[in-house]
Design a protein around this motif. Structure first.
Motif, PDB file in Angstrom:
ATOM      1  N   PHE B 121       0.839  -1.213   0.000  1.00 24.91           N
ATOM      2  CA  PHE B 121       0.000   0.000   0.000  1.00 24.91           C
ATOM      3  C   PHE B 121       0.869   1.257   0.000  1.00 24.91           C
ATOM      4  N   PRO B 122       1.507   1.568  -1.128  1.00 27.40           N
ATOM      5  CA  PRO B 122       2.428   2.713  -1.145  1.00 27.40           C
ATOM      6  C   PRO B 122       1.740   4.026  -0.760  1.00 27.40           C
ATOM      7  N   VAL B 123       0.425   4.115  -1.008  1.00 24.31           N
ATOM      8  CA  VAL B 123      -0.277   5.361  -0.685  1.00 24.31           C
ATOM      9  C   VAL B 123      -0.203   5.672   0.808  1.00 24.31           C
ATOM     10  N   LEU B 124      -0.107   4.631   1.626  1.00 24.63           N
ATOM     11  CA  LEU B 124      -0.054   4.861   3.075  1.00 24.63           C
ATOM     12  C   LEU B 124       1.296   5.424   3.506  1.00 24.63           C
ATOM     13  N   LYS B 125       2.306   5.165   2.679  1.00 26.69           N
ATOM     14  CA  LYS B 125       3.645   5.649   3.011  1.00 26.69           C
ATOM     15  C   LYS B 125       3.670   7.179   3.075  1.00 26.69           C
ATOM     16  N   ASP B 126       2.959   7.801   2.117  1.00 26.42           N
ATOM     17  CA  ASP B 126       2.922   9.266   2.087  1.00 26.42           C
ATOM     18  C   ASP B 126       2.063   9.850   3.205  1.00 26.42           C
ATOM     19  N   ARG B 127       1.214   8.996   3.785  1.00 31.16           N
ATOM     20  CA  ARG B 127       0.273   9.495   4.789  1.00 31.16           C
ATOM     21  C   ARG B 127       0.623   8.981   6.185  1.00 31.16           C
ATOM     22  N   ILE B 128       1.842   8.517   6.360  1.00 30.71           N
ATOM     23  CA  ILE B 128       2.171   7.727   7.547  1.00 30.71           C
ATOM     24  C   ILE B 128       1.890   8.470   8.854  1.00 30.71           C
ATOM     25  N   ASN B 129       2.047   9.802   8.853  1.00 29.04           N
ATOM     26  CA  ASN B 129       1.800  10.543  10.097  1.00 29.04           C
ATOM     27  C   ASN B 129       0.472  11.283  10.109  1.00 29.04           C
ATOM     28  N   GLN B 130      -0.369  10.969   9.122  1.00 38.38           N
ATOM     29  CA  GLN B 130      -1.686  11.618   9.069  1.00 38.38           C
ATOM     30  C   GLN B 130      -2.640  10.928  10.046  1.00 38.38           C
ATOM     31  N   ILE B 131      -3.570  11.713  10.617  1.00 41.11           N
ATOM     32  CA  ILE B 131      -4.597  11.133  11.484  1.00 41.11           C
ATOM     33  C   ILE B 131      -5.544  10.301  10.614  1.00 41.11           C
ATOM     34  N   ALA B 132      -5.779   9.057  11.028  1.00 42.34           N
ATOM     35  CA  ALA B 132      -6.513   8.121  10.187  1.00 42.34           C
ATOM     36  C   ALA B 132      -7.921   8.610   9.849  1.00 42.34           C
ATOM     37  N   GLY B 133      -8.537   9.356  10.772  1.00 41.72           N
ATOM     38  CA  GLY B 133      -9.886   9.862  10.530  1.00 41.72           C
ATOM     39  C   GLY B 133      -9.970  10.820   9.357  1.00 41.72           C
ATOM     40  N   SER B 136      -9.175   9.339   3.050  1.00 45.27           N
ATOM     41  CA  SER B 136     -10.346   9.097   2.210  1.00 45.27           C
ATOM     42  C   SER B 136     -10.865   7.682   2.479  1.00 45.27           C
ATOM     43  N   GLY B 137     -12.085   7.416   2.010  1.00 41.52           N
ATOM     44  CA  GLY B 137     -12.691   6.105   2.241  1.00 41.52           C
ATOM     45  C   GLY B 137     -11.820   4.955   1.752  1.00 41.52           C
ATOM     46  N   GLY B 138     -11.291   5.105   0.549  1.00 42.65           N
ATOM     47  CA  GLY B 138     -10.453   4.042  -0.010  1.00 42.65           C
ATOM     48  C   GLY B 138      -9.181   3.851   0.798  1.00 42.65           C
ATOM     49  N   GLU B 139      -8.587   4.973   1.197  1.00 45.09           N
ATOM     50  CA  GLU B 139      -7.360   4.891   1.999  1.00 45.09           C
ATOM     51  C   GLU B 139      -7.640   4.247   3.354  1.00 45.09           C
ATOM     52  N   GLN B 140      -8.811   4.556   3.929  1.00 46.08           N
ATOM     53  CA  GLN B 140      -9.159   3.953   5.220  1.00 46.08           C
ATOM     54  C   GLN B 140      -9.285   2.442   5.082  1.00 46.08           C
ATOM     55  N   GLN B 141      -9.911   2.003   3.973  1.00 48.62           N
ATOM     56  CA  GLN B 141     -10.060   0.556   3.769  1.00 48.62           C
ATOM     57  C   GLN B 141      -8.688  -0.101   3.595  1.00 48.62           C
ATOM     58  N   MET B 142      -7.791   0.579   2.867  1.00 50.98           N
ATOM     59  CA  MET B 142      -6.453   0.016   2.688  1.00 50.98           C
ATOM     60  C   MET B 142      -5.723  -0.034   4.015  1.00 50.98           C
ATOM     61  N   LEU B 143      -5.909   1.007   4.820  1.00 48.94           N
ATOM     62  CA  LEU B 143      -5.274   1.007   6.140  1.00 48.94           C
ATOM     63  C   LEU B 143      -5.803  -0.157   6.984  1.00 48.94           C
TER      64      LEU B 143
END
Ligand SMILES: Nc1ncnc2c1ncn2[C@@H]1O[C@H](COP(=O)(O)OP(=O)(O)OP(=O)(O)O)[C@@H](O)[C@H]1O
Ligand SMILES: [Mg+2]
Lengths: 292, 237
Positions: B121-133, B136-143
């Motif tokens: 899930f490379p997209v999570l790498k860019d968001r690693i310190n973002q608050i999960a809430g 986006s919906g798709g990113e939350q599902q990948m997380l």
């Protein structure tokens, strides 16, 4: 004015410590602990008795007392609350009321109702600072209580941000069932939160005792003010609890000094109501929240 | 991944929520290394079945992994046995960062390794310190899936990973599931998106009202009129 504020912050720091313990127990287990003050009271009696009656060194007595408080918190959660967790919140609140009364009764039975003097942990002349700002006085007890609050705050910050168990505590407070699916033992997190909360109650008892003396109702007012502080801070974050307590302490001092000493308690009730009207989530409330 | 080569057998599983009989005696056979789909309409008992497998609800009947009956294991111990549930409805921790969510997923591990999951899930790498809430919906599902993978599961139980996602993202999730499965993880996939599930599963069960209505390999199920009419919206053959 400056000195009033320092005195207010000092009292407020004690309210912060009360609020930190209440918030920890509430966030994780969802239960408001009405027995909080009496847990602290009982342990303060125990320490007083160990130090003066049994002749054990004061600091050793304090260590024993805090360990006893933690054990008491864990036992109350494990055997008093967890078996009825699935029933209702009301039933758990009633259990904490029961414990409140049991501890008060026990303390009266064992130690009586007359006030006992508790030794100051630090003594000595206050520090006096003079300058353009005027004169202000910092008592050594104030430095002690500020140091305790700062140490507890930093420890909590590190714990909840950087340790696995701290993350587990936050996970359980947000979504208990899902924390379980992650392999987190929800029961041990619940037990921890009560053990921690009860130890905070003991710390509050120890720092308050030299001022209010040891008696069955010694911490009742602290519980009320700690609760107010927690509400001020949003009953959500430890940061909120810390600043809620400090703000409340200063307001209380200023009201007591410039308006009327008798208004102190009433004012805190008014504050709760005003905060809840204008800031339903408290001054430090967040939009993303765990258990409400 | 100690249990990797073991099948999961479910016998006469029943779950009650107070007076509600949600699962009414079902048998499942989950082959090691496979993707097993569990399909059905709303309220059929799919999520409840997965929760029972993960130990999150009380049930009667028996669940075994290989020769070992695991009914006595509480939920957090089943994770140690390699069974991990990825819950439905974005069950991530909203107040925590992406990284903290992943750390929670690795709670039982001695070593925490983010890199293999972030590769998927490379997209999570860019968001690693973002608050999960705030994802986006798709990113939350990948997380949610990434977090479940953090514990190195042998069995991944996925509850409606396609829920509420755009077709492109659903396609991506399907590829991820296949990739996870080909790395040796047995997958149990609960879905309402029947065509997606049947396109990647080796075997499928259809639940109706807490009971198994049909089961078989996807190619057979796709030939069934019941499936075509009820679950694939009557699409032409
Ligand atoms: N915690 C609960 N308390 C009471 N009843 C419940 C609970 N959870 C589920 N149910 C009931 O059990 C039945 C099965 O629910 P379940 O969530 O397993 O269905 P599902 O197949 O996953 O549905 P969906 O596709 O809508 O997610 C439903 O009738 C539901 O109302
Ligand atoms: Mg469901």
């Amino acid at each position: 004015m400056m000195n009033q504020i320092i005195l207010g912050l000092s009292t407020g720091a004690t309210y912060s410590l009360v609020a930190i313990g209440l918030v920890m127990m509430y966030k994780v287990s969802g239960v408001m602990n009405f027995a909080y003050a009496n847990m602290g009271m009982f342990v303060t009696y125990l320490i007083w008795w160990l130090a003066t009656g049994a002749g054990i060194n004061l600091y050793v007595s304090i260590a024993i007392g805090i360990a006893f408080a933690a054990a008491m918190g864990v036992v109350v959660e494990r055997y008093g609350l967890r078996p009825i967790r699935h029933l209702s919140h009301a039933s758990m609140l009633i259990v904490t009321f029961g414990i409140l009364m049991i501890l008060e009764g026990l303390a009266m039975q064992i130690w009586g109702t007359d006030y006992k003097a508790f030794p100051e942990l630090v003594t000595g002349v206050p520090y006096v600072f003079r300058g353009d700002f005027g004169i202000f006085v910092l008592r050594r007890q104030d430095i002690l209580i500020f140091s305790i609050l700062i140490a507890v705050s930093i420890a909590l910050l590190i714990f909840t941000r950087y340790t696995k168990f701290g993350i587990a505590v936050r996970a359980v407070s947000e979504k208990e069932d899902i924390a379980g699916y992650m392999g987190i033992n929800v029961g041990s997190v619940l037990a921890f939160s009560w053990g921690f909360g009860a130890s905070m109650a003991a710390v509050v008892g120890i720092v308050a005792a030299p001022k209010v003396f040891v008696s069955p109702t010694m911490l009742t007012y602290y519980q009320i003010q700690g609760f107010t502080a927690a509400v001020l801070g949003g009953f959500e974050t430890f940061t909120g609890a810390v600043f809620g307590g400090l703000i409340l302490g200063v307001i209380e001092k200023l009201v007591g000094n410039y308006i009327s000493e008798g208004f102190k308690a009433t004012i805190s009730l008014v504050i709760i109501i005003i905060v809840l009207i204008f800031f339903p989530k408290g001054l430090f409330g967040r939009n993303v929240r765990g258990r409400v | 991944m100690a249990n990797n080569s073991k099948n999961i057998e479910v016998k006469n599983l029943q779950v009650w929520y107070g007076p509600v009989h949600a699962v009414k005696g079902i048998d499942l056979s989950i082959k090691a290394g496979s993707i097993t789909a569990v399909l059905g309409a709303n309220g059929a008992g799919k999520s409840t079945t997965l929760k029972a497998l993960a130990g999150g609800v009380k049930y009667t009947g028996s669940i075994s992994v290989g020769d070992e009956i695991i009914d006595a294991l509480p939920v957090h111990k089943r994770v140690q046995n390699g069974i991990v549930l990825c819950p439905e409805g974005r069950g991530i921790f909203y107040s925590m960062t992406v990284k903290e969510n992943l750390l929670a997923g690795a709670y039982r591990n001695k070593k925490v390794d983010y890199s293999s999951v972030l590769d998927i899930f490379p997209v999570l790498k860019d968001r690693i310190n973002q608050i999960a809430g705030t994802l986006s919906g798709g990113e939350q599902q990948m997380l949610a899936i990434a977090r479940a993978l953090m514990s190195n599961p042998s069995y991944l139980l996925l509850d409606e990973p396609s829920l509420g996602l755009a077709p492109v993202i659903i396609q991506k999730i399907a590829e991820v599931i296949k990739r996870i499965n080909s790395s040796g993880i047995t997958v149990v996939l609960v879905e309402q998106n029947t065509s997606l599930a049947l396109s990647i599963a080796n075997y499928a069960y259809v639940l109706e009202n807490g009971k198994i209505a049909l089961h078989g390999v996807p190619s057979d199920l796709l030939k069934s009129d019941v499936i075509r009419e009820k679950y694939l919206g009557g699409v032409a053959k």
